[in-house]
Design a protein around this motif. Structure first.
Motif, PDB file in Angstrom:
ATOM      1  N   ILE A 146       1.009  -1.093  -0.118  1.00 54.89           N
ATOM      2  CA  ILE A 146      -0.020  -0.001  -0.031  1.00 54.89           C
ATOM      3  C   ILE A 146       0.905   1.296   0.120  1.00 54.89           C
ATOM      4  CG2 ILE A 146      -1.756   1.289   1.345  1.00 54.89           C
ATOM      5  CD1 ILE A 146      -2.400  -1.568   2.369  1.00 54.89           C
ATOM      6  N   THR A 147       0.694   2.105  -0.993  1.00 54.88           N
ATOM      7  CA  THR A 147       1.709   3.168  -1.187  1.00 54.88           C
ATOM      8  C   THR A 147       0.899   4.440  -1.600  1.00 54.88           C
ATOM      9  OG1 THR A 147       1.914   2.942  -3.525  1.00 54.88           O
ATOM     10  CG2 THR A 147       3.548   1.943  -1.937  1.00 54.88           C
ATOM     11  N   GLY A 148       1.385   5.737  -1.475  1.00 51.21           N
ATOM     12  CA  GLY A 148       0.568   6.967  -1.694  1.00 51.21           C
ATOM     13  C   GLY A 148       1.079   8.102  -0.572  1.00 51.21           C
ATOM     14  N   GLY A 149       0.033   8.916  -0.469  1.00 54.48           N
ATOM     15  CA  GLY A 149       0.393  10.032   0.505  1.00 54.48           C
ATOM     16  C   GLY A 149      -0.755  10.879   0.855  1.00 54.48           C
ATOM     17  N   LEU A 150      -0.511  11.923   1.650  1.00 56.60           N
ATOM     18  CA  LEU A 150      -1.509  12.826   1.975  1.00 56.60           C
ATOM     19  C   LEU A 150      -1.329  14.117   1.515  1.00 56.60           C
ATOM     20  CD1 LEU A 150      -1.777  10.417   4.292  1.00 56.60           C
ATOM     21  CD2 LEU A 150      -2.006  12.319   6.047  1.00 56.60           C
ATOM     22  N   ALA A 151      -2.214  14.700   0.738  1.00 54.70           N
ATOM     23  CA  ALA A 151      -1.977  16.038  -0.131  1.00 54.70           C
ATOM     24  C   ALA A 151      -1.383  16.907   0.788  1.00 54.70           C
ATOM     25  CB  ALA A 151      -3.529  16.405  -0.456  1.00 54.70           C
ATOM     26  N   GLY A 152      -0.670  17.976   0.097  1.00 58.88           N
ATOM     27  CA  GLY A 152       0.006  18.937   0.749  1.00 58.88           C
ATOM     28  C   GLY A 152      -0.763  20.520   0.322  1.00 58.88           C
ATOM     29  N   ASP A 153      -0.214  21.428   0.796  1.00 55.71           N
ATOM     30  CA  ASP A 153      -0.699  22.656   0.495  1.00 55.71           C
ATOM     31  C   ASP A 153       0.406  23.924   0.632  1.00 55.71           C
ATOM     32  OD1 ASP A 153      -0.738  22.949   3.134  1.00 55.71           O
ATOM     33  OD2 ASP A 153      -2.801  24.102   3.291  1.00 55.71           O
ATOM     34  N   SER A 154       1.415  23.656   0.153  1.00 53.08           N
ATOM     35  CA  SER A 154       2.704  24.294   0.105  1.00 53.08           C
ATOM     36  C   SER A 154       2.943  24.951   1.584  1.00 53.08           C
ATOM     37  CB  SER A 154       2.336  25.798  -0.602  1.00 53.08           C
ATOM     38  OG  SER A 154       2.363  25.344  -1.923  1.00 53.08           O
ATOM     39  N   ALA A 155       2.730  23.835   2.405  1.00 54.13           N
ATOM     40  CA  ALA A 155       3.168  24.005   3.879  1.00 54.13           C
ATOM     41  C   ALA A 155       2.292  25.052   4.536  1.00 54.13           C
ATOM     42  CB  ALA A 155       4.776  24.195   4.219  1.00 54.13           C
ATOM     43  N   GLU A 156       1.110  25.585   4.121  1.00 52.93           N
ATOM     44  CA  GLU A 156       0.256  26.289   4.963  1.00 52.93           C
ATOM     45  C   GLU A 156      -0.754  25.526   5.778  1.00 52.93           C
ATOM     46  OE1 GLU A 156      -1.685  28.974   2.012  1.00 52.93           O
ATOM     47  OE2 GLU A 156       0.290  29.734   1.118  1.00 52.93           O
ATOM     48  N   PHE A 157      -1.197  24.575   5.573  1.00 53.67           N
ATOM     49  CA  PHE A 157      -1.840  23.844   6.477  1.00 53.67           C
ATOM     50  C   PHE A 157      -3.281  24.324   6.688  1.00 53.67           C
ATOM     51  CE2 PHE A 157       2.603  22.876   7.805  1.00 53.67           C
ATOM     52  CZ  PHE A 157       2.509  21.421   7.493  1.00 53.67           C
ATOM     53  N   LYS A 158      -3.965  24.764   5.380  1.00 51.12           N
ATOM     54  CA  LYS A 158      -5.220  25.324   5.549  1.00 51.12           C
ATOM     55  C   LYS A 158      -6.096  24.633   4.824  1.00 51.12           C
ATOM     56  CE  LYS A 158      -3.472  30.315   5.610  1.00 51.12           C
ATOM     57  NZ  LYS A 158      -3.290  31.492   4.928  1.00 51.12           N
ATOM     58  N   GLN A 159      -5.787  24.048   3.663  1.00 47.45           N
ATOM     59  CA  GLN A 159      -6.727  23.570   2.899  1.00 47.45           C
ATOM     60  C   GLN A 159      -5.870  22.435   1.473  1.00 47.45           C
ATOM     61  OE1 GLN A 159      -9.305  25.024   0.016  1.00 47.45           O
ATOM     62  NE2 GLN A 159     -11.156  23.654   0.586  1.00 47.45           N
ATOM     63  N   THR A 160      -6.141  21.275   1.605  1.00 49.36           N
ATOM     64  CA  THR A 160      -5.686  20.274   0.631  1.00 49.36           C
ATOM     65  C   THR A 160      -6.703  19.974  -0.510  1.00 49.36           C
ATOM     66  OG1 THR A 160      -5.800  18.515   1.822  1.00 49.36           O
ATOM     67  CG2 THR A 160      -3.953  19.692   2.033  1.00 49.36           C
ATOM     68  N   LEU A 161      -6.489  19.967  -1.426  1.00 46.72           N
ATOM     69  CA  LEU A 161      -7.606  19.341  -2.639  1.00 46.72           C
ATOM     70  C   LEU A 161      -7.211  18.223  -3.447  1.00 46.72           C
ATOM     71  CD1 LEU A 161      -8.165  22.954  -4.147  1.00 46.72           C
ATOM     72  CD2 LEU A 161      -9.496  21.734  -2.309  1.00 46.72           C
ATOM     73  N   LEU A 162      -8.268  17.195  -3.726  1.00 51.16           N
ATOM     74  CA  LEU A 162      -7.951  16.246  -4.626  1.00 51.16           C
ATOM     75  C   LEU A 162      -8.896  16.315  -6.056  1.00 51.16           C
ATOM     76  CD1 LEU A 162      -7.678  15.034  -1.636  1.00 51.16           C
ATOM     77  CD2 LEU A 162      -7.467  13.019  -2.772  1.00 51.16           C
ATOM     78  N   ILE A 163      -8.382  15.876  -7.025  1.00 46.55           N
ATOM     79  CA  ILE A 163      -9.126  15.876  -8.342  1.00 46.55           C
ATOM     80  C   ILE A 163      -9.666  14.381  -8.344  1.00 46.55           C
ATOM     81  CG2 ILE A 163      -6.959  15.360  -9.724  1.00 46.55           C
ATOM     82  CD1 ILE A 163      -8.453  16.699 -11.884  1.00 46.55           C
ATOM     83  N   ASN A 164     -11.124  14.379  -8.651  1.00 48.41           N
ATOM     84  CA  ASN A 164     -11.454  13.197  -8.917  1.00 48.41           C
ATOM     85  C   ASN A 164     -12.458  13.004 -10.337  1.00 48.41           C
ATOM     86  OD1 ASN A 164     -12.465  10.387  -8.750  1.00 48.41           O
ATOM     87  ND2 ASN A 164     -13.966  10.909  -7.163  1.00 48.41           N
ATOM     88  N   ASN A 165     -11.796  12.689 -11.498  1.00 41.42           N
ATOM     89  CA  ASN A 165     -12.407  12.836 -12.629  1.00 41.42           C
ATOM     90  C   ASN A 165     -12.761  14.388 -12.864  1.00 41.42           C
ATOM     91  OD1 ASN A 165     -12.152  10.358 -13.747  1.00 41.42           O
ATOM     92  ND2 ASN A 165     -13.567   9.593 -12.313  1.00 41.42           N
ATOM     93  N   ASP A 166     -13.981  14.624 -13.115  1.00 44.71           N
ATOM     94  CA  ASP A 166     -14.403  15.940 -13.382  1.00 44.71           C
ATOM     95  C   ASP A 166     -14.708  17.002 -11.991  1.00 44.71           C
ATOM     96  OD1 ASP A 166     -16.709  15.017 -12.493  1.00 44.71           O
ATOM     97  OD2 ASP A 166     -18.051  15.701 -14.395  1.00 44.71           O
ATOM     98  N   LYS A 167     -14.363  16.501 -10.829  1.00 43.37           N
ATOM     99  CA  LYS A 167     -14.382  17.079  -9.490  1.00 43.37           C
ATOM    100  C   LYS A 167     -13.140  17.424  -8.945  1.00 43.37           C
ATOM    101  CE  LYS A 167     -18.787  14.522  -8.604  1.00 43.37           C
ATOM    102  NZ  LYS A 167     -18.694  13.433  -9.684  1.00 43.37           N
ATOM    103  N   ILE A 168     -13.259  18.771  -8.312  1.00 47.27           N
ATOM    104  CA  ILE A 168     -12.110  18.994  -7.188  1.00 47.27           C
ATOM    105  C   ILE A 168     -12.778  19.109  -5.887  1.00 47.27           C
ATOM    106  CG2 ILE A 168     -10.560  20.781  -6.582  1.00 47.27           C
ATOM    107  CD1 ILE A 168      -9.841  19.585  -9.096  1.00 47.27           C
ATOM    108  N   GLN A 169     -12.152  18.120  -5.073  1.00 49.62           N
ATOM    109  CA  GLN A 169     -12.672  18.084  -3.716  1.00 49.62           C
ATOM    110  C   GLN A 169     -11.654  18.067  -2.520  1.00 49.62           C
ATOM    111  OE1 GLN A 169     -13.985  14.014  -4.995  1.00 49.62           O
ATOM    112  NE2 GLN A 169     -16.230  14.656  -4.502  1.00 49.62           N
ATOM    113  N   ASP A 170     -12.266  18.504  -1.425  1.00 50.36           N
ATOM    114  CA  ASP A 170     -11.440  18.203  -0.193  1.00 50.36           C
ATOM    115  C   ASP A 170     -12.189  17.010   0.650  1.00 50.36           C
ATOM    116  OD1 ASP A 170     -13.575  19.507   1.164  1.00 50.36           O
ATOM    117  OD2 ASP A 170     -12.486  20.855   1.946  1.00 50.36           O
ATOM    118  N   ARG A 171     -11.642  16.679   1.889  1.00 45.99           N
ATOM    119  CA  ARG A 171     -12.141  15.780   2.716  1.00 45.99           C
ATOM    120  C   ARG A 171     -12.665  14.344   2.034  1.00 45.99           C
ATOM    121  NH1 ARG A 171     -13.807  17.656   7.670  1.00 45.99           N
ATOM    122  NH2 ARG A 171     -13.284  20.077   8.022  1.00 45.99           N
ATOM    123  N   VAL A 172     -11.547  13.959   1.161  1.00 42.26           N
ATOM    124  CA  VAL A 172     -11.863  12.703   0.615  1.00 42.26           C
ATOM    125  C   VAL A 172     -10.752  11.873   0.354  1.00 42.26           C
ATOM    126  CG1 VAL A 172     -11.262  13.628  -1.779  1.00 42.26           C
ATOM    127  CG2 VAL A 172     -12.954  11.796  -1.741  1.00 42.26           C
TER     128      VAL A 172
END
Length: 380
Positions: A146-172
């Motif tokens: 099992i590999t991978g990682g937790l999204a980053g945000d340029s070390a600001e620790f405010k909000q990270t985002l993921l892309i899932n096909n045609d959606k941009i989401q957080d908390r996923v």
């Protein structure tokens, strides 16, 4: 497996890409970029239009990793066509941090099949307990890398985002299962940090918060060890992580996230159990680059044909990037030298790295570590 990579540096929009997809048969597209780039108007829909037959996943970063080095505020796209393997994609919403373990177990149960060769996971980097997410995955899939990682945000620790096909989401959390006898999924991980000072026992903790070391308040003891840098906490804590020891060896590294002066406590980017033995760590540029080289060397020691075309997804810690500063690309070049130019490089600087052990089992959440997921297919 075929793949094509494209890179758009800072201030270069998606409209600069050729209108025709370079790999129209792609069935998996991996995208890494900054928060600002993910928030570009039409970002996800533009990519989905370009790759209508592919599953598109990715996340925001604290630096994008490419074969040409490390970039900020860029977009790195890897389109893959898995020709003799099967892929399955699962996305789950994160409703609360407390459900992290159950979420991992649920994802693993849905992916579990006899011919599962590996799992690649991308997660929200701020609203998930990474340790418990990986523990949940690991309990259901104990012998699967099992590999991978937790999204980053340029070390600001405010909000990270993921892309899932045609959606941009957080908390996923998004996971990919890779299946079939021709699939090659293996990994390597090493930090390059040096322990100093005597071993200390965690005598009081709650998940990722440490209150006491050797029955003494944790924060004053930590400050004593880092001396001059204590006035710069918590930021300076990135330079002085903890090692959770396994007898005399480093088992896993934990990065300091925050401090609580009132409670004299330390909050880390992963759980540290009561009774654990820990040591303080320090490092420098050369040791961290050597650690990245050793992570790649672990892959070479496994049953892979280094002459085959492969993809190396490097997930490294934002803390390492802050230590190495302008020389951070050196650790990527060290990986590339060992794995060879026929191996494509992508990845990101993260809020936590997920990687299996040297025998491709017992996956863990890492901090301050270079991790490499090595993906390929046997040639027919």
């Amino acid at each position: 497996m075929k793949f094509v990579q494209e890179h758009l540096p800072a201030k270069t929009g998606l409209n600069k890409l050729p209108s025709a997809s370079p790999l129209p048969e792609a069935n998996w597209v991996l995208v890494f970029g900054s928060v600002s780039r993910f928030n570009d108007k039409g970002f996800a829909k533009t990519l989905k239009k370009r790759y209508p037959n592919a599953e598109i996943i990715g996340c925001t970063t604290s630096g994008e990793i490419t074969g040409d080095g490390v970039y900020d505020d860029s977009i790195h796209i890897t389109a893959m066509q898995w020709e003799r393997s099967t892929l399955r994609f699962i996305s789950k919403a994160v409703n609360s941090m407390e459900q992290s373990h159950a979420l991992g177990a649920q994802i693993a149960a849905e992916l579990k099949m006899d011919d599962l060769k590996g799992v690649f996971v991308l997660s929200d980097g701020l609203n998930v307990n990474g340790s418990e997410l990986v523990e949940g995955l690991q309990e259901v899939l104990p012998n699967v890398p099992i590999t991978g990682g937790l999204a980053g945000d340029s070390a600001e620790f405010k909000q990270t985002l993921l892309i899932n096909n045609d959606k941009i989401q957080d908390r996923v959390v998004i996971a990919v299962g890779i299946y079939g006898e021709d699939a090659i999924v293996t990994s390597g991980a090493l930090g390059g940090w040096q322990p100093y000072g005597p071993p200390r026992q965690i005598t009081r903790s709650n998940k990722n918060i440490v209150y006491e070391l050797d029955n003494k308040p944790a924060l004053p003891l930590y400050k004593m060890y880092i001396g001059y840098y204590a006035n710069q906490l918590p930021a300076s804590g990135l330079n002085f992580p903890f090692a959770i020891m396994d007898e005399k060896n480093i088992n896993v590294i934990r990065t300091l996230l925050s401090i609580n002066e009132k409670e004299n406590s330390l909050t880390f980017a992963g759980n540290i159990k009561e009774g654990s033995t820990v040591r303080f760590l320090k490092s420098d540029h050369d040791r961290l680059v050597l650690g990245a080289s050793e992570a790649a060397r672990q892959i070479l020691q496994k049953d892979v044909n280094i002459n085959d075309k492969a993809l190396a997804i490097c997930v490294s810690c934002v803390g390492r990037k802050l230590v190495m500063e302008t020389q951070v690309s050196d650790e990527i070049f060290a990986v590339q030298r060992l794995l060879g130019m026929q191996t494509g490089i992508t990845g990101f600087y993260s809020n936590g790295e997920i990687c299996s052990g040297e025998d491709d089992s017992h996956s863990l959440l890492h901090n301050q570590t270079m991790t490499i997921a090595y993906l390929s297919e046997h040639i027919a």
